[in-house]
Design a protein around this motif. Sequence first.
Motif, PDB file in Angstrom:
ATOM      1  N   TRP A 227       0.837  -1.201   0.000  1.00  0.00           N
ATOM      2  CA  TRP A 227       0.000   0.000   0.000  1.00  0.00           C
ATOM      3  C   TRP A 227       0.874   1.254   0.000  1.00  0.00           C
ATOM      4  O   TRP A 227       0.594   2.217  -0.716  1.00  0.00           O
ATOM      5  CB  TRP A 227      -0.918  -0.024   1.214  1.00  0.00           C
ATOM      6  CG  TRP A 227      -1.918   1.095   1.292  1.00  0.00           C
ATOM      7  CD1 TRP A 227      -1.908   2.139   2.157  1.00  0.00           C
ATOM      8  CD2 TRP A 227      -3.090   1.271   0.479  1.00  0.00           C
ATOM      9  NE1 TRP A 227      -3.001   2.959   1.952  1.00  0.00           N
ATOM     10  CE2 TRP A 227      -3.741   2.444   0.922  1.00  0.00           C
ATOM     11  CE3 TRP A 227      -3.645   0.551  -0.566  1.00  0.00           C
ATOM     12  CZ2 TRP A 227      -4.921   2.912   0.349  1.00  0.00           C
ATOM     13  CZ3 TRP A 227      -4.823   1.011  -1.137  1.00  0.00           C
ATOM     14  CH2 TRP A 227      -5.448   2.177  -0.689  1.00  0.00           C
ATOM     15  N   ILE A 228       1.931   1.242   0.803  1.00  0.00           N
ATOM     16  CA  ILE A 228       2.850   2.380   0.845  1.00  0.00           C
ATOM     17  C   ILE A 228       3.540   2.571  -0.502  1.00  0.00           C
ATOM     18  O   ILE A 228       3.715   3.697  -0.983  1.00  0.00           O
ATOM     19  CB  ILE A 228       3.893   2.180   1.961  1.00  0.00           C
ATOM     20  CG1 ILE A 228       3.221   2.306   3.335  1.00  0.00           C
ATOM     21  CG2 ILE A 228       5.037   3.189   1.846  1.00  0.00           C
ATOM     22  CD1 ILE A 228       4.118   1.933   4.495  1.00  0.00           C
ATOM     23  N   SER A 232      -0.087   5.197  -1.698  1.00  0.00           N
ATOM     24  CA  SER A 232      -0.049   6.321  -0.776  1.00  0.00           C
ATOM     25  C   SER A 232       1.123   7.230  -1.128  1.00  0.00           C
ATOM     26  O   SER A 232       2.041   6.838  -1.839  1.00  0.00           O
ATOM     27  CB  SER A 232       0.080   5.835   0.680  1.00  0.00           C
ATOM     28  OG  SER A 232       1.421   5.565   1.004  1.00  0.00           O
ATOM     29  N   SER A 233       1.097   8.436  -0.582  1.00  0.00           N
ATOM     30  CA  SER A 233       2.176   9.386  -0.841  1.00  0.00           C
ATOM     31  C   SER A 233       3.230   9.360   0.258  1.00  0.00           C
ATOM     32  O   SER A 233       4.119  10.210   0.289  1.00  0.00           O
ATOM     33  CB  SER A 233       1.592  10.804  -0.967  1.00  0.00           C
ATOM     34  OG  SER A 233       0.836  11.138   0.184  1.00  0.00           O
ATOM     35  N   SER A 288      -5.554   7.055   4.546  1.00  0.00           N
ATOM     36  CA  SER A 288      -4.175   7.425   4.234  1.00  0.00           C
ATOM     37  C   SER A 288      -3.971   7.732   2.754  1.00  0.00           C
ATOM     38  O   SER A 288      -2.984   8.368   2.374  1.00  0.00           O
ATOM     39  CB  SER A 288      -3.215   6.309   4.658  1.00  0.00           C
ATOM     40  OG  SER A 288      -3.391   5.150   3.858  1.00  0.00           O
ATOM     41  N   ALA A 289      -4.904   7.286   1.911  1.00  0.00           N
ATOM     42  CA  ALA A 289      -4.773   7.534   0.471  1.00  0.00           C
ATOM     43  C   ALA A 289      -5.294   8.904   0.077  1.00  0.00           C
ATOM     44  O   ALA A 289      -5.136   9.316  -1.079  1.00  0.00           O
ATOM     45  CB  ALA A 289      -5.525   6.456  -0.311  1.00  0.00           C
ATOM     46  N   ALA A 296      -0.532  11.174   5.152  1.00  0.00           N
ATOM     47  CA  ALA A 296      -0.477   9.739   4.876  1.00  0.00           C
ATOM     48  C   ALA A 296       0.423   9.028   5.879  1.00  0.00           C
ATOM     49  O   ALA A 296       0.100   7.933   6.366  1.00  0.00           O
ATOM     50  CB  ALA A 296       0.022   9.502   3.454  1.00  0.00           C
ATOM     51  N   LEU A 300      -0.985   6.183   8.342  1.00  0.00           N
ATOM     52  CA  LEU A 300      -0.433   4.834   8.240  1.00  0.00           C
ATOM     53  C   LEU A 300       0.177   4.395   9.582  1.00  0.00           C
ATOM     54  O   LEU A 300       0.069   3.232   9.971  1.00  0.00           O
ATOM     55  CB  LEU A 300       0.620   4.776   7.145  1.00  0.00           C
ATOM     56  CG  LEU A 300       0.065   4.805   5.721  1.00  0.00           C
ATOM     57  CD1 LEU A 300       1.184   5.025   4.704  1.00  0.00           C
ATOM     58  CD2 LEU A 300      -0.674   3.502   5.397  1.00  0.00           C
ATOM     59  N   PRO A 361      -9.208   2.535  -1.241  1.00  0.00           N
ATOM     60  CA  PRO A 361      -9.600   2.870   0.135  1.00  0.00           C
ATOM     61  C   PRO A 361     -10.819   2.094   0.630  1.00  0.00           C
ATOM     62  O   PRO A 361     -10.856   1.673   1.790  1.00  0.00           O
ATOM     63  CB  PRO A 361      -9.890   4.373   0.051  1.00  0.00           C
ATOM     64  CG  PRO A 361      -9.012   4.855  -1.065  1.00  0.00           C
ATOM     65  CD  PRO A 361      -9.012   3.746  -2.072  1.00  0.00           C
TER      66      PRO A 361
END
Length: 401
Positions: A227-228, A232-233, A288-289, A296, A300, A361
């Motif tokens: 996911w990271i 996500s940023s 977090s997205a 984020a 997270l 999400p």
Amino acid sequence: MLVIALVDRTGSGLWASVSVLYFTYVSGLSVAQVGTLAALAGAVGIAGAPIGGRIADRLPLTRVLIALQLLRALSSLALLTTDNYALLLTFSAAGSLGDRAASVLTKLYATRVSGPDRVRYQAVNRTVANVGWALGGLGAAAALALGTDAAYRWLLLGDALSFALAALLTLRCGEPPSPSRPVTGPAAAPTAKPANPWRDRTYLAYVATETVLFLDDAVFKVGLPLWIAHASSAPHGLAPLLMVLNNVMVVVLQVPLARFGSTTTAAHALLIPLSAAFALGGAAMALSATGGTVGATLLLTASAVAFTVAEMLHATVSWELSVALAPGTAQGAYLGVHGLAQSAQRSIGPLAATAAIAAGPAGWAGFGTLIAATCLLQHRMVRARLTRTPLSVPPVTVSEH
């Protein structure tokens, strides 16, 4: 047994983080071959839990544990002797079988030794095991800096020696009394046929819900890193830091949290806050997205904290309920069946985590909600059974060195 757990998990930590690299660079296997080997060995390992539990109801527990440790040691040593794919698969499967069986029998030993204090004993055991994993991981990282075939082989040898040492240490442990193997002789009372967990619908349904609750493991191994990296940023370097956070929280907080589930009634009640922790973890992951780098990262981190709290609470609940729901005369067989939940999660967990990632999400919100709802289902499901089951086992005393 706590020293044994430290030795065992230190050796496992040496090997777990480099096994894929060993098969790739030393054995010369392709990515597809490595993946297939891991999947098939894991599938064979699933049978270890019920087989080990059933045997431990019939034979001295410490002797079975010694045999399993030696099986794991020989399986690891055998990997050093060949690059043949069929043999590597056979040896890996044997090691996986021994690993899952030993895990269940270690829990059974703790149950018989610690009596009503089994939750605290298991919490301390889990803390020690996490320390062992960390030490093994650090050793593996240091060896990998060399980047040579010899370094990989030494790590595998260290793994094998840890199991051999664990077997030697187990020889010094006293054999705990077993309600499934009563005293025999002319004065012994006749015994009834032990209960069969495969015919116990309530326990099987409980194990099915446990498979879902163990999905937090896939969050840290698969969900968070992917996911990271892809959705996500947050900086990619956050992933290993969250793994460290998880490990540190377990080491520091597992034992203190265990006191909230020190009885069967208390452990049953913990399913409610456990449900909330899973729901919060999924929600934070989903949110977090939607933010920038700082947002984020904070969300997270909050998600990792929530899922770690859920992991620790579930460990406490699971240790107590899996024993409280099992008849004393068949503890090994029942705990063996319960061990299938964690084994099965190892197969479906990565699929569930990647499915949540693919759905975005909403997928993570649904992931957390599903597990939270399963907590509530389990809470309701086992309530009636607990009113008919003794809520603790009598304490026993056994010498242990």
